[in-house]
Design an enzyme around this catalytic site. Structure first.
Site, short mmCIF file in Angstrom:
data_model
loop_
_atom_site.label_atom_id
_atom_site.label_comp_id
_atom_site.label_asym_id
_atom_site.label_seq_id
_atom_site.Cartn_x
_atom_site.Cartn_y
_atom_site.Cartn_z
N HIS A 1 37.54 36.45 51.08
CA HIS A 1 37.19 35.62 49.95
C HIS A 1 36.15 34.50 50.14
CE1 HIS A 1 41.49 37.26 49.30
NE2 HIS A 1 41.25 37.02 48.06
N GLU B 1 36.10 46.78 40.02
CA GLU B 1 34.79 46.15 40.17
C GLU B 1 33.81 47.19 39.69
OE1 GLU B 1 37.39 43.56 41.91
OE2 GLU B 1 37.00 45.60 42.44
#
Length: 341
Positions: free
Chosen positions: A133, A64
């Protein structure tokens, strides 16, 4: 420019926006984990690599920091990158790149460089993903000067806001509530929540259109109570208000930064009561900023204290996800409390 409308859920509307911008602007590129051949874990980029090529829509390593860092460099050199972070929970390794580089590039360079980058990411609950998540980190980004933060609640807004974000010359965080990716949520309520907003849920123009950033959507007009919300909670609030028969003024904030302060102030001064609803944890959540803003600007018009209904200050539970969500019972209880004062 908008053309005919087509039945779309939010995933399809996002895909349409990306497709249109890839066609309109050769500087637009999409990048992220599994977004190319596979079309993304939620299929938001399905078919785009086959149509536009591997140099316009391409996969990245699982990094990321690298994804966002590369995006900053691309934006500085004139491209309009649209990185996807597969889940908002994974955006933290790229936080330094967003805060220290993307948000400050225009100001540090005295306007010589801009950072027209739009970071897309699914956020919030809805898939029983638990702590890794399902997070809702929007308040982290509204605290950073130089970054715009968007949270759509329906397909029509998602497409128009995403196009506007990609065309914007500043970095934008575009959070997509995955609980409503495929339509009104199911499995928790006996029926879909209608209407989604002032626009039909399925009536999304096939062509180009944009929605101005910084303008709230008026979901429902009312005189008794103002409800400030965004994302998935727009639909929960609508259902509760309809079932209670409350004459509520519901504002879908849509863009948290820039925030439509004028719309909030106008509504609260008219109703005299305000409820804030969001999915993120309560402490230091965006609702705290909204409550402070209402108190500062509307204090002498308030007939009752501002109330908040939010997620709990706990790690996100897997098995108790539906209990964690601000649901009808808690929202109705807060409305009853406000209306009694």
């Amino acid at each position: 420019m908008m053309g005919d409308t087509k039945t779309m859920n939010m995933i399809e509307a996002i895909n349409s926006a990306l497709d249109i911008m890839l066609e309109r602007d050769p500087d637009v590129v999409l990048m992220g984990e599994d977004i190319g051949y596979f079309g993304g874990v939620f299929r938001a980029t399905a078919g785009l690599q086959a149509k536009h090529g591997k140099t316009r829509v391409f996969d990245t390593p699982i990094s990321e920091c690298g994804i966002i860092g590369a995006g900053v460099g691309m934006a500085a050199y004139g491209l309009r990158p649209v990185p996807e972070i597969q889940f908002a929970d994974y955006i933290y390794p790229g936080l330094d790149q967003l805060v220290s580089e993307a948000a400050r590039l225009r100001y540090r360079s005295a306007g010589d460089f801009i950072c027209p980058m739009t970071v897309r990411s699914p956020f919030g609950g809805g898939i029983f993903g638990g702590q890794t998540h399902s997070q809702s980190p929007e308040s982290l980004f509204t605290h950073v000067c130089g970054i715009k933060t968007i949270v759509p609640s329906n397909p029509y807004d998602a497409k128009g806001l995403l196009i506007a974000a990609i065309e914007d010359n500043d970095p934008v965080i575009f959070f997509e509530p995955k609980r409503i990716y495929n339509g009104p949520f199911s499995g928790y309520y006996d029926r879909p929540v209608e209407p989604w907003s002032k626009h039909e849920a399925s009536a999304v123009p096939e062509g180009y259109y944009r929605i101005e950033l910084g303008k709230a959507g008026v979901v429902r007009e009312g005189e008794a109570l103002t409800i400030l919300t965004y994302g998935t909670m727009v639909h929960v609030v609508q259902m509760v208000v309809a079932e209670m028969g409350i004459d509520a003024d519901i504002l879908d904030l849509r863009t948290l930064l820039p925030l439509d302060v004028e719309a909030i102030e106008r509504s609260v001064k008219n109703t005299g009561r305000c409820l804030v609803v969001h999915e993120a944890t309560r402490t230091s959540g965006f609702g705290a900023e909204l409550a402070a803003l209402v108190q500062e600007r509307c204090f002498y018009h308030l007939e009752a204290p501002v109330e908040r209904v939010t997620g709990f200050d706990t790690p996100y539970p897997h098995s108790l996800e539906w209990a964690y969500f601000p649901g009808p019972v808690r929202i109705a209880s807060a409305i009853e409390k406000i209306m009694k004062d």
